[in-house]
Design a protein around this motif. Structure first.
Motif, mmCIF file in Angstrom:
data_model
loop_
_atom_site.group_PDB
_atom_site.id
_atom_site.type_symbol
_atom_site.label_atom_id
_atom_site.label_comp_id
_atom_site.label_asym_id
_atom_site.label_seq_id
_atom_site.Cartn_x
_atom_site.Cartn_y
_atom_site.Cartn_z
ATOM 1 N N ILE A 1 0.835 -1.198 0.000
ATOM 2 C CA ILE A 1 0.000 0.000 0.000
ATOM 3 C C ILE A 1 0.869 1.246 0.000
ATOM 4 O O ILE A 1 0.600 2.207 -0.734
ATOM 5 N N SER A 2 1.931 1.254 0.802
ATOM 6 C CA SER A 2 2.808 2.425 0.871
ATOM 7 C C SER A 2 3.504 2.680 -0.464
ATOM 8 O O SER A 2 3.614 3.830 -0.906
ATOM 9 N N VAL A 3 3.966 1.610 -1.115
ATOM 10 C CA VAL A 3 4.567 1.769 -2.447
ATOM 11 C C VAL A 3 3.544 2.354 -3.409
ATOM 12 O O VAL A 3 3.834 3.274 -4.183
ATOM 13 N N PHE A 4 2.340 1.824 -3.367
ATOM 14 C CA PHE A 4 1.225 2.295 -4.196
ATOM 15 C C PHE A 4 1.000 3.794 -3.994
ATOM 16 O O PHE A 4 0.901 4.562 -4.966
ATOM 17 N N LEU A 5 0.938 4.233 -2.756
ATOM 18 C CA LEU A 5 0.700 5.650 -2.468
ATOM 19 C C LEU A 5 1.848 6.514 -2.960
ATOM 20 O O LEU A 5 1.635 7.620 -3.459
#
Length: 281
Positions: free
Chosen positions: A245-249
């Motif tokens: 999720i953090s990579v996505f954001l």
């Protein structure tokens, strides 16, 4: 030469009967009753067994309009294999009981050329369930539409590496033919997860969990990676897909995608439906 990743969790985490699986997916998508939207360019959906997550996941995948999408980036956390990096599949095709999904080898080579990715062997690939649980839905949604996938196993990344991988992937966001499927369950609550956070003002435990997860989802919808990191630091919510999720954001931020009514949207999965089932185990 074809190198196949088997549907290793079919028959246990979900049915391996093609007709039954197809009927289940069709039924869940139909029950969700969501319109297909070309604005939806990415989803965050669960990866628990379908008896827990199958119905909830339909609220993510049911919104996808497959018409113009030709490539799906699939990001999932690593549950069994430790790496501080991201790892790429060495397979050429991912099998599902209802249709195979070829891997985009050209993009895999582009990512390998950065020197930032590990390669995972088939044993590691087939042991991991987080990405596999998205495959039948992707096969169903893209039925009749040629699509290739780029599976990326996301390891235990530092904050710096989350930002770095986000920057590497940002260039793919601008292409409207690309889609992003991020695999994550939310709160894992109970003694076996060593997590017992409970805010009594919400009454029942599952209501406290719902509120905690909803807080995280609201932050994710803002697209603010730093705010999400702060939330995790403050509440330590056991979101197993925190790194994907953090990579996505980060790659959304780096591609200057704004989350408003006139831009591409992140669609949050309806995860609350499965929360009560988890808390009773």
């Amino acid at each position: 030469m074809e190198k196949i990743r088997r549907a290793s969790h079919a028959g246990s985490w979900y049915t391996d009967n093609p007709n039954k699986l197809s009927e289940e997916l069709d039924g869940w998508i139909r029950a969700a009753g969501l319109p297909k939207s070309s604005d939806v360019r990415g989803v965050i959906a669960p990866h628990a067994g379908y008896s827990y997550s199958g119905r909830a996941a339909a609220y993510a995948f049911g919104n996808i309009d497959p018409t113009n999408i030709t490539r799906v980036f699939l990001l999932g956390p690593s549950h069994h294999y430790y790496t501080p990096k991201c790892a790429l599949s060495t397979a050429t095709v991912y099998k599902t009981p209802i249709g195979d999904l070829p891997i985009d080898l050209e993009v895999i080579e582009e990512l390998k050329a950065t020197g930032k990715f590990e390669l995972m062997n088939l044993r590691v690939d087939e042991a991991e369930h987080s990405m596999e649980m998205h495959l039948p839905y992707l096969s169903k949604v893209f039925e009749g539409h040629p699509v290739k996938i780029i599976p990326i196993l996301v390891g235990a990344l530092s904050a710096e590496n989350e930002a770095m991988y986000g920057k590497l992937l940002a260039k793919y966001v601008d292409d409207p033919h690309n889609f992003f499927s991020v695999s994550s369950d939310f709160c894992h609550w109970g003694s076996r997860f060593n997590y017992m956070y409970y805010d009594k003002k919400y009454g029942a435990i599952h209501k406290s969990i719902e509120a905690l997860d909803k807080m995280g989802m609201d932050i994710i919808e803002t697209g603010d990676a730093d705010a999400f990191k702060q939330y995790l630091s403050e509440y330590d919510n056991t979101i197993c897909g925190r790194h994907p999720i953090s990579v996505f954001l980060h790659y959304i931020s780096d591609a200057e995608q704004q989350l408003d009514e006139n831009k591409d949207k992140i669609l949050m999965v309806r995860a609350i439906e499965s929360v009560q089932k988890y808390t009773r185990q």
